[in-house]
Write a protein that holds these residues in place. Structure first.
Motif, PDB file in Angstrom:
ATOM      1  N   ALA A  16       0.838  -1.202   0.000  1.00 38.34           N
ATOM      2  CA  ALA A  16       0.000   0.000   0.000  1.00 38.34           C
ATOM      3  C   ALA A  16       0.875   1.254   0.000  1.00 38.34           C
ATOM      4  CB  ALA A  16      -0.918  -0.009   1.218  1.00 38.34           C
ATOM      5  N   THR A  17       1.990   1.182   0.730  1.00 35.36           N
ATOM      6  CA  THR A  17       2.919   2.325   0.772  1.00 35.36           C
ATOM      7  C   THR A  17       3.562   2.544  -0.595  1.00 35.36           C
ATOM      8  OG1 THR A  17       3.369   1.754   3.072  1.00 35.36           O
ATOM      9  CG2 THR A  17       4.862   3.317   2.052  1.00 35.36           C
ATOM     10  N   MET A  19       2.216   1.884  -3.441  1.00 36.94           N
ATOM     11  CA  MET A  19       1.179   2.497  -4.280  1.00 36.94           C
ATOM     12  C   MET A  19       1.101   3.999  -4.016  1.00 36.94           C
ATOM     13  SD  MET A  19      -2.128   0.050  -4.337  1.00 36.94           S
ATOM     14  CE  MET A  19      -2.931   0.360  -5.881  1.00 36.94           C
ATOM     15  N   ARG A  20       1.183   4.351  -2.729  1.00 37.63           N
ATOM     16  CA  ARG A  20       1.052   5.757  -2.340  1.00 37.63           C
ATOM     17  C   ARG A  20       2.253   6.582  -2.810  1.00 37.63           C
ATOM     18  NH1 ARG A  20       0.332   4.834   2.622  1.00 37.63           N
ATOM     19  NH2 ARG A  20      -1.907   4.645   2.492  1.00 37.63           N
ATOM     20  N   LEU A  21       3.450   6.011  -2.653  1.00 42.86           N
ATOM     21  CA  LEU A  21       4.666   6.774  -2.973  1.00 42.86           C
ATOM     22  C   LEU A  21       4.977   6.828  -4.460  1.00 42.86           C
ATOM     23  CD1 LEU A  21       7.030   5.591  -0.087  1.00 42.86           C
ATOM     24  CD2 LEU A  21       5.879   7.794  -0.294  1.00 42.86           C
ATOM     25  N   ASP A  33       7.410   6.764   5.779  1.00 47.90           N
ATOM     26  CA  ASP A  33       5.969   6.849   5.497  1.00 47.90           C
ATOM     27  C   ASP A  33       5.176   5.890   6.404  1.00 47.90           C
ATOM     28  OD1 ASP A  33       4.052   7.991   3.226  1.00 47.90           O
ATOM     29  OD2 ASP A  33       3.429   5.937   3.713  1.00 47.90           O
ATOM     30  N   ARG A  37       2.463   6.750   9.504  1.00 43.01           N
ATOM     31  CA  ARG A  37       1.056   6.326   9.417  1.00 43.01           C
ATOM     32  C   ARG A  37       0.632   5.378  10.520  1.00 43.01           C
ATOM     33  NH1 ARG A  37      -1.403   8.025   4.844  1.00 43.01           N
ATOM     34  NH2 ARG A  37       0.070   9.014   3.423  1.00 43.01           N
TER      35      ARG A  37
END
Lengths: 107, 214
Positions: A16-17, A19-21, A33, A37
């Motif tokens: 998920a990280t 995808m976000r970055l 990150d 979170r």
């Protein structure tokens, strides 16, 4: 789901990280990150071992970036989520959604 | 991760010994990336608090190496683990045998020497030979254990095998050292001497491997 196409809790967090970055996902950035979170210190070692496992599963790819003086002349390794990783992450999120259905209301 | 980055010759600011530990334990291709990440974070912290930055670096090294060791053991497979355990046992027995039949003779010789500076020299040579013998045995046992994986000499000269062997020896010494009777006490004491020797041997072969680019 067989064992090879399921994701563990930390694998889900790391994917998920990624995808976000997007294009900026490398060791330190991922670690910072995640810490920001979930409020828990995460070692770079744990992140790299997880990424190695995910790479073996075909969920992520990696490439070497630029070597900089701030890194003692060492290159960054950037990670990207693959289509397979993306599908597996969504599948896991869906499964979690079903498990918590009626128990937890997502914001 | 097939690719690896050769570092440019830029002076590193982080603790050299901690870097060495990381290089010894992590796979080479991964070590460069992890060291780079640590270096980047370390430099940012060092400007504000140099001492706590060093402590932070060491803490990172300690908590980051355990997942790699765990991963290596998990991915080794039962055959390789079994082979490693068997080799460690054989290595251990070989060291004990060597110690009882050869070094113990040396120990008797040392015991018969008169007090004085000569005794110190004789003792130093005796323990140096003992230390060297155990270190070499550990490295060779490691090479044998991982023979099928990468090749004997590469393994013997890598840090992976010796470190795994040391951990097994540590475990075995705890198991065997449960009793305080005669031979068991002797074995435990000898193992206690063998452990730092094996560790030294492992680190020396790691340095040799890096220098010779094996």
């Amino acid at each position: 789901m067989t064992k090879s196409n399921t994701l563990g809790e930390f694998e889900i967090i790391v994917l998920a990280t990624l995808m976000r970055l997007g294009e900026e996902a490398y060791g330190n950035r991922i670690s910072t990150d995640i810490e920001g979170r979930i409020g828990r210190m995460v070692s770079v070692g744990a992140i790299y071992t997880t990424l190695t496992r995910l790479e073996a599963k075909g969920c992520v790819t990696s490439k070497l970036g630029e070597a900089t003086a701030e890194r003692g002349g060492r290159a960054k390794r950037y990670f990207r989520i693959t289509a397979q990783g993306d599908a597996l992450l969504r599948q896991s999120a869906e499964a979690f959604g079903q498990v918590f259905d009626g128990i937890i209301t997502w914001p | 991760m097939a690719l690896s980055a050769e570092p440019e010759h830029v002076r590193s600011a982080s603790p050299a010994l901690a870097q060495f530990v990381l290089k010894a334990i992590l796979p080479h291709e991964m070590a460069q990336c992890v060291l780079g990440d640590f270096e980047e974070a370390y430099r940012a912290k060092e400007i504000r608090k140099p001492v706590s930055a060093r402590l932070w670096y060491w803490r990172q090294v300690l908590i980051s190496t355990s997942p790699f060791l765990q991963m290596r053991i998990q991915t080794a497979g039962p055959v390789r683990i079994g082979l490693l355990a068997l080799t460690a046992l054989l290595g251990y027995l070989a060291i004990i045998g060597w110690d009882i039949y050869i070094a113990r003779g040396g120990a008797r010789f040392v015991a018969t020497q008169p007090d004085g500076p000569e005794l110190l020299v004789v003792r130093s040579i005796y323990y140096a030979l003992y230390f060297l013998g155990v270190a070499v045995a550990g490295a060779l046992a490691a090479g044998l254990a991982f023979r099928k994986h990468r090749g004997f000499w590469t393994n013997a000269l890598s840090g992976t095998g010796p470190i795994a062997i040391i951990l097994l020896f540590l475990f075995m010494s705890r198991v065997i050292g449960g009793s305080t009777d005669g031979l068991l006490t002797y074995l435990t004491m000898r193992t206690a001497i063998a452990l730092p020797a094996l560790l030294s041997g492992a680190f020396l072969v790691v340095i040799a491997r890096r220098r010779l680019k094996l």
